[in-house]
Design a protein around this motif. Structure first.
Motif, mmCIF file in Angstrom:
data_model
loop_
_atom_site.group_PDB
_atom_site.id
_atom_site.type_symbol
_atom_site.label_atom_id
_atom_site.label_comp_id
_atom_site.label_asym_id
_atom_site.label_seq_id
_atom_site.Cartn_x
_atom_site.Cartn_y
_atom_site.Cartn_z
ATOM 1 N N LEU A 171 -0.765 -12.663 -54.783
ATOM 2 C CA LEU A 171 -1.471 -12.286 -53.572
ATOM 3 C C LEU A 171 -0.708 -12.866 -52.380
ATOM 4 C CD1 LEU A 171 -4.116 -10.964 -52.592
ATOM 5 C CD2 LEU A 171 -5.189 -13.198 -52.727
ATOM 6 N N LEU A 172 -0.330 -11.999 -51.432
ATOM 7 C CA LEU A 172 0.349 -12.461 -50.228
ATOM 8 C C LEU A 172 -0.675 -12.491 -49.098
ATOM 9 C CD1 LEU A 172 3.468 -10.113 -50.462
ATOM 10 C CD2 LEU A 172 3.174 -12.365 -51.503
ATOM 11 N N ALA A 173 -0.778 -13.611 -48.412
ATOM 12 C CA ALA A 173 -1.751 -13.706 -47.324
ATOM 13 C C ALA A 173 -1.009 -14.097 -46.045
ATOM 14 C CB ALA A 173 -2.820 -14.728 -47.659
ATOM 15 N N ASP A 174 -0.998 -13.171 -45.073
ATOM 16 C CA ASP A 174 -0.261 -13.434 -43.839
ATOM 17 C C ASP A 174 -1.213 -13.948 -42.761
ATOM 18 O OD1 ASP A 174 1.674 -13.571 -41.933
ATOM 19 O OD2 ASP A 174 1.860 -11.418 -41.625
ATOM 20 N N GLU A 175 -1.218 -15.249 -42.566
ATOM 21 C CA GLU A 175 -2.110 -15.889 -41.607
ATOM 22 C C GLU A 175 -3.557 -15.399 -41.757
ATOM 23 O OE1 GLU A 175 -0.833 -17.645 -38.527
ATOM 24 O OE2 GLU A 175 1.297 -17.093 -38.591
ATOM 25 N N PRO A 176 -4.155 -15.576 -42.930
ATOM 26 C CA PRO A 176 -5.470 -14.970 -43.176
ATOM 27 C C PRO A 176 -6.582 -15.576 -42.328
ATOM 28 C CG PRO A 176 -4.898 -16.462 -44.944
ATOM 29 C CD PRO A 176 -3.682 -16.347 -44.089
ATOM 30 N N ILE A 177 -6.386 -16.756 -41.778
ATOM 31 C CA ILE A 177 -7.486 -17.402 -41.056
ATOM 32 C C ILE A 177 -7.173 -17.585 -39.575
ATOM 33 C CG2 ILE A 177 -8.449 -18.575 -43.060
ATOM 34 C CD1 ILE A 177 -6.950 -21.084 -42.122
ATOM 35 N N ALA A 178 -6.083 -16.982 -39.117
ATOM 36 C CA ALA A 178 -5.683 -17.231 -37.732
ATOM 37 C C ALA A 178 -6.687 -16.659 -36.729
ATOM 38 C CB ALA A 178 -4.300 -16.645 -37.475
ATOM 39 N N SER A 179 -7.462 -15.641 -37.127
ATOM 40 C CA SER A 179 -8.424 -15.069 -36.182
ATOM 41 C C SER A 179 -9.856 -15.503 -36.480
ATOM 42 C CB SER A 179 -8.353 -13.534 -36.221
ATOM 43 O OG SER A 179 -7.038 -13.095 -36.082
ATOM 44 N N LEU A 180 -10.020 -16.533 -37.312
ATOM 45 C CA LEU A 180 -11.373 -16.890 -37.736
ATOM 46 C C LEU A 180 -11.806 -18.254 -37.202
ATOM 47 C CD1 LEU A 180 -11.215 -15.761 -41.475
ATOM 48 C CD2 LEU A 180 -12.165 -14.539 -39.523
ATOM 49 N N ASP A 181 -13.139 -18.444 -37.131
ATOM 50 C CA ASP A 181 -13.665 -19.744 -36.735
ATOM 51 C C ASP A 181 -13.556 -20.698 -37.930
ATOM 52 O OD1 ASP A 181 -16.390 -19.790 -38.262
ATOM 53 O OD2 ASP A 181 -16.221 -17.797 -37.369
ATOM 54 N N SER A 183 -15.601 -22.395 -39.866
ATOM 55 C CA SER A 183 -16.412 -22.290 -41.079
ATOM 56 C C SER A 183 -16.016 -21.059 -41.885
ATOM 57 C CB SER A 183 -17.902 -22.283 -40.738
ATOM 58 O OG SER A 183 -18.254 -21.095 -40.103
ATOM 59 N N SER A 184 -15.738 -19.938 -41.205
ATOM 60 C CA SER A 184 -15.263 -18.762 -41.945
ATOM 61 C C SER A 184 -13.914 -19.042 -42.574
ATOM 62 C CB SER A 184 -15.116 -17.548 -41.034
ATOM 63 O OG SER A 184 -16.289 -17.308 -40.336
ATOM 64 N N SER A 185 -13.087 -19.814 -41.849
ATOM 65 C CA SER A 185 -11.772 -20.152 -42.393
ATOM 66 C C SER A 185 -11.919 -20.884 -43.712
ATOM 67 C CB SER A 185 -11.006 -21.056 -41.422
ATOM 68 O OG SER A 185 -10.757 -20.381 -40.232
ATOM 69 N N LYS A 186 -12.883 -21.790 -43.747
ATOM 70 C CA LYS A 186 -13.078 -22.573 -44.962
ATOM 71 C C LYS A 186 -13.492 -21.664 -46.117
ATOM 72 C CE LYS A 186 -15.444 -26.673 -46.746
ATOM 73 N NZ LYS A 186 -15.394 -26.050 -48.047
ATOM 74 N N VAL A 187 -14.402 -20.721 -45.829
ATOM 75 C CA VAL A 187 -14.846 -19.796 -46.878
ATOM 76 C C VAL A 187 -13.653 -19.041 -47.440
ATOM 77 C CG1 VAL A 187 -16.211 -17.716 -47.337
ATOM 78 C CG2 VAL A 187 -17.139 -19.528 -45.878
ATOM 79 N N ILE A 188 -12.824 -18.520 -46.548
ATOM 80 C CA ILE A 188 -11.683 -17.712 -47.004
ATOM 81 C C ILE A 188 -10.708 -18.560 -47.812
ATOM 82 C CG2 ILE A 188 -9.665 -16.399 -46.235
ATOM 83 C CD1 ILE A 188 -12.337 -14.941 -45.908
ATOM 84 N N MET A 189 -10.397 -19.763 -47.310
ATOM 85 C CA MET A 189 -9.437 -20.598 -48.042
ATOM 86 C C MET A 189 -10.005 -21.013 -49.402
ATOM 87 S SD MET A 189 -6.678 -20.588 -46.359
ATOM 88 C CE MET A 189 -5.781 -21.622 -47.511
ATOM 89 N N ASP A 190 -11.329 -21.291 -49.439
ATOM 90 C CA ASP A 190 -11.948 -21.624 -50.725
ATOM 91 C C ASP A 190 -11.828 -20.465 -51.709
ATOM 92 O OD1 ASP A 190 -12.617 -24.130 -49.911
ATOM 93 O OD2 ASP A 190 -14.675 -23.631 -49.332
ATOM 94 N N GLN A 191 -12.033 -19.253 -51.193
ATOM 95 C CA GLN A 191 -11.910 -18.075 -52.063
ATOM 96 C C GLN A 191 -10.490 -17.953 -52.614
ATOM 97 O OE1 GLN A 191 -13.989 -16.130 -53.343
ATOM 98 N NE2 GLN A 191 -15.867 -16.374 -52.144
ATOM 99 N N LEU A 192 -9.500 -18.157 -51.724
ATOM 100 C CA LEU A 192 -8.115 -18.034 -52.182
ATOM 101 C C LEU A 192 -7.829 -19.062 -53.277
ATOM 102 C CD1 LEU A 192 -6.102 -17.351 -48.877
ATOM 103 C CD2 LEU A 192 -6.866 -15.729 -50.611
ATOM 104 N N LYS A 193 -8.334 -20.262 -53.056
ATOM 105 C CA LYS A 193 -8.128 -21.328 -54.041
ATOM 106 C C LYS A 193 -8.752 -20.933 -55.381
ATOM 107 C CE LYS A 193 -6.816 -25.486 -55.035
ATOM 108 N NZ LYS A 193 -5.450 -25.965 -54.788
ATOM 109 N N LYS A 194 -9.979 -20.358 -55.286
ATOM 110 C CA LYS A 194 -10.698 -19.963 -56.491
ATOM 111 C C LYS A 194 -9.959 -18.854 -57.234
ATOM 112 C CE LYS A 194 -14.865 -17.731 -57.175
ATOM 113 N NZ LYS A 194 -16.065 -17.240 -56.508
ATOM 114 N N ILE A 195 -9.475 -17.886 -56.465
ATOM 115 C CA ILE A 195 -8.718 -16.779 -57.065
ATOM 116 C C ILE A 195 -7.530 -17.313 -57.834
ATOM 117 C CG2 ILE A 195 -7.164 -14.876 -56.462
ATOM 118 C CD1 ILE A 195 -9.144 -14.327 -54.122
ATOM 119 N N CYS A 196 -6.897 -18.306 -57.229
ATOM 120 C CA CYS A 196 -5.720 -18.893 -57.844
ATOM 121 C C CYS A 196 -6.085 -19.640 -59.125
ATOM 122 C CB CYS A 196 -5.060 -19.823 -56.846
ATOM 123 S SG CYS A 196 -3.527 -20.499 -57.408
#
Ligand SMILES: Nc1ncnc2c1ncn2[C@@H]1O[C@H](COP(=O)(O)OP(=O)(O)O)[C@@H](O)[C@H]1O
Ligand SMILES: [Mg+2]
Lengths: 267, 261, 286
Positions: A171-181, A183-196
């Motif tokens: 999975l390639l993620a190009d700045e996936p949280i650069a436009s997020l606040d 708390s949303s950033s944390k959700v997304i990064m947690d998901q990526l970690k989980k996927i991994c």
């Protein structure tokens, strides 16, 4: 650990003057979460797009699953390669006017013929699969909503779902949280970690924020002006390295210098 | 220092002003336009308008005839814009930097659209007159060609503006060209494309009047007929019916645009 | 959790009673989808109705198209002057261009004032609506009709053409200008009001300078349009210039070769104007 992806002396020149990548070499093991950090304009986006050939590297080799992707000439082989590589974007890149469900199913288009894909026909199994993925990302309430009615964090989760339904190996993620606040950033990064960790999908993520990179990744690759200047453990990243990656980019440094060591120790 | 800057700015504006004055005077002498005559004729025209240019008397007897031609003009305008839109979509997809197939076809389709757009509808009408005479087809094809040129450019800009991110995302999934076009580009832009078509229909109705006068067909022909017979009551009725239908179509378009969002 | 399961089973069954059999819908029908479908359907039906009811006058469609292509070939491949020299043609082209310049300038000056009063943030809502409505009404009458109406008392010629064409330019530019003014940041105006600046000071010191580039860009776009309109008015409403020559070639001399030269001349000027307008637009954006 098996090597999944390997860059060998990869360079990319947009034109004579702009050298986006120069002589980049590194390798990524299966199931790793690797962050690529660096100031903007360093060449992070270019690097990711070279892997799935959205951008063609000028020279070098990019070995994915033991084959050099730069040698692929055939269109259908290129598409086959791309189905194995999921990608998510800073601006989500969804078809905003379509439903969440349709956007997720777009991830299956790579497996379809021109006519079936153009008409948007999906099998019931694919739909069930999409629903399952949406549930796992906590989006089952939103399934028939139009994407322009979602929040940024929800949109990015739709982007992740679209990539996951491809059944990718990386999975390639190009700045996936650069436009997020935050708390949303944390959700997304947690998901990526989980996927991994649970699906065993290798994740390469471009990040602007050093603290996030240190927090989540198994390995950090620092690039500056198109060159790899650091490749290793997040824990052993020193102030000197940071200085080297970000140079005199004061803004980035201010963000970072607070307590990189402490953050690093937390992991 | 600051005074100097202000002075420079004033001089700059003065220079531009002088250039504009010279250009205006030049244009006036080229076109033999006289301000005096202009100012004299405006009150005269208004007076004449209120005195003569209104529907009255037996002009209403002409209403069925007028409405018939109006209907024809509206249908020509709609048909021209709609059919042109299909061709324009194809050329826009070929010409857009996002959906182009190759650079040669992209340049070619941009070039064709450019030529068609930059030749005024009146010229197309005069050329088509040779083949189609005073039939509705002259007007139809003239409007079709002009609509095609305009819509291609408008569609191309819309696709370029709206599509690049999503097209990239679908390309990254391995989707083929047709999937990208029909699953991403078209859904993203469809409401804007239709909005352009509606705008084109409005424009076409106005242009149809001109084309009609030039080629002797449709509502323009009827206006010309009454006008030359100096039946101003009837010609004012033509104008009135056109105004009402254009305003009506504008309202409908605005409503549809909002509903499509 | 129970709710969750229920939601899930409705999704999977598409809301129907049969279990796991019915196809899952991709989307629900929304108002916007419906509007798009209905609009396309309506346009398709009206197009078909149009083709069925056109006044064809025994013209053979295919033959007509073939002969049109032949005519295009004559025009573009064999341009040739007959009734006037190239320098005369260029002079007439300049006349047409001048008509475009003049009507654009007149339109711009008057529209500037109307635009200020039509901008809701600079004027009041009532005045703004009155001006906008008035301007829309003017625009609803095709330019050629304005010219012909004025021609009754002013006589066919440049005066009627200038007045008629200016009407449309004023209307178009008033709308464009007022919308540019309305884009202005409300905070800027408030801040200046707070400083005790008068209304005219605000307009001259803040509003005009900050929207100047977009005003120029709109004016140039209108100039581009007016060039086309003045060709048309030459052909249809006695405004002279190159349009008139084109009309004579088509209606009286039947000379496609000469029309070819004129078409090329017009094309060159129009493309040049478009190029300039594009340059200005890009400059405004950056
Ligand atoms: N399409 C392009 N054409 C020309 N130069 C480009 C293009 N995309 C990126 N660049 C240049 O390449 C360099 C690296 O860009 P990028 O990969 O986007 O960096 P990052 O993602 O780290 O911000 C920059 O100098 C940028 O200006
Ligand atoms: Mg980037």
């Amino acid at each position: 650990m098996k090597t999944l992806l390997q860059f060998k002396n990869v360079s990319k020149h947009y034109d004579k003057k702009t050298v986006a990548l120069s002589d980049v070499s590194f390798s990524v093991n299966e199931g790793e979460l690797v962050s690529i950090i660096g100031p903007s304009g360093a060449g992070k986006s270019t690097l990711l797009r070279c892997i799935n050939r959205l951008i063609d590297a000028t020279s070098g080799e990019i070995i994915f699953e033991d084959k050099d992707v730069l040698q692929i000439k055939n269109k259908s082989k290129m598409r086959a390669l791309r189905t194995k590589i999921g990608m998510i974007f800073q601006n989500y890149n969804l078809v905003e006017r379509l439903s969440v469900f349709e956007n997720v199913l777009h991830g299956r288009l790579g497996y379809k013929s021109a006519l079936v894909g153009a008409l948007g026909f999906y099998s019931e199994e694919e739909k069930q699969q999409a629903i399952k993925i949406l549930q796992s990302l906590g989006l089952d309430e939103q399934i028939y909503k139009r994407c322009d009615q979602l929040s940024g964090g929800q949109k990015q989760r739709v982007g992740i779902a679209r990539a996951l339904i491809q059944e990718p190996r990386v999975l390639l993620a190009d700045e996936p949280i650069a436009s997020l606040d935050p708390s949303s950033s944390k959700v997304i990064m947690d998901q990526l970690k989980k996927i991994c960790s649970t699906l065993g999908i290798t994740v390469l993520v471009n990040l602007h924020q050093l603290d996030v990179a240190l927090n989540y990744s198994d390995r950090v690759i620092g690039i500056s002006k198109g060159r790899v200047v650091y490749d290793g453990d997040p824990a052993s990243l020193t102030d000197d390295h940071i200085q080297q990656i970000y140079g005199s980019d004061r803004e980035a440094l201010n963000l970072v210098v607070r307590e990189p060591k402490e953050v690093a120790q937390k992991i | 220092m600051k005074i100097n800057f202000l002075m420079k700015k004033r001089l700059y504006f003065l220079a531009i002003f002088l250039v504009l004055v010279v250009i205006s005077i030049g244009s006036m002498s080229m076109t033999q336009f006289s301000i005096a005559k202009c100012f004299a004729s405006i009150p005269k025209a208004i007076q004449w308008g209120f005195g003569n240019f209104y529907p009255a008397g037996d002009s209403f007897a002409r209403l069925p005839e007028i409405l018939l031609k109006l209907q024809e003009t509206l249908l020509i305008s709609i048909a021209a814009a709609s059919v042109a839109a299909i061709f324009a979509l194809f050329f826009a997809l070929m010409g857009s930097r996002i959906t182009k197939v190759n650079n040669f076809l992209a340049t070619l389709s941009r070039f064709i659209a450019n030529v068609f757009r930059n030749i005024d509808v009146s010229i197309w009408a005069l050329v088509l007159l040779f083949s189609f005479g005073q039939s509705s087809l002259t007007g139809y094809f003239a409007l079709f060609v002009a609509s095609f040129g305009f819509l291609t450019r408008a569609f191309m800009e819309t696709i370029d503006e709206v599509g690049s991110d999503t097209a990239e995302a679908l390309r990254a999934t391995g989707a083929n060209y047709f999937s990208i076009v029909f699953q991403a580009i078209i859904p993203m832009s469809v409401s804007q494309l239709i909005s352009w078509v509606l705008f084109m229909i409005e424009t076409n109705i106005r242009a149809a009047t001109l084309v009609g006068i030039l080629t002797g067909s449709g509502i323009g022909f009827l206006f010309d007929l009454y006008y030359k017979k100096m039946d101003y009551h009837a010609s004012s009725l033509v104008v009135l019916s056109l105004v009402v239908s254009i305003l009506l179509i504008e309202q409908i378009s605005n409503y549809v645009r909002r509903a499509m969002l | 959790m129970a709710v969750d399961n229920q939601a899930r089973s409705t999704l999977i069954n598409g809301g129907g009673p049969s279990f796991q059999k019915e196809r899952i819908k991709l989307r629900l029908m929304s108002k916007s989808r419906l509007a798009i479908r209905l609009t396309m359907l309506a346009l398709a039906i009206l197009t078909v109705v149009g083709f069925l009811t056109f006044d064809y006058r025994d013209v053979h469609l295919l033959k007509g198209i073939m002969s049109t292509f032949a005519n295009f070939k004559t025009i573009f491949a064999q341009p040739q002057l007959a009734h006037f020299s190239l320098s005369e043609a260029i002079y007439q082209l300049l006349v047409t261009l001048s008509l475009g310049v003049l009507t654009t300038l007149i339109g711009a000056i008057i529209a500037l004032f109307l635009g200020i009063f039509a901008a809701e943030n600079l004027s009041n809502k009532k005045v703004s609506n009155v001006i906008k409505g008035f301007v829309a009404l003017i625009r609803a009458v095709p330019t050629v009709l304005w010219v012909l109406i004025f021609a009754v008392s002013a006589g066919l010629g440049s005066v009627a053409a200038v007045i008629g064409m200016s009407f449309h330019s004023i209307s178009y530019l008033t709308k464009a200008y007022s919308e540019s003014f309305e884009e202005l940041d409300a905070g800027t105006i408030e801040a200046l009001e707070g400083c005790g600046a008068s209304w005219w000071q605000i307009v001259c010191q803040a509003v005009l300078p900050s929207s100047l580039t977009s005003l120029i860009s709109w004016t140039f776009i209108r100039f581009e349009i007016n060039f086309g309109v003045s060709v048309a008015m030459g052909a249809a409403a006695g405004a002279g210039g190159i349009g008139y020559d084109m009309f004579m070639d088509s209606a009286f001399y039947y000379n496609l070769h000469e029309m070819g030269v004129i078409t090329y001349l017009i094309l060159v000027v129009a493309m040049l104007l478009e190029f300039m307008s594009l340059k200005i637009k890009n400059k405004v954006r950056s």
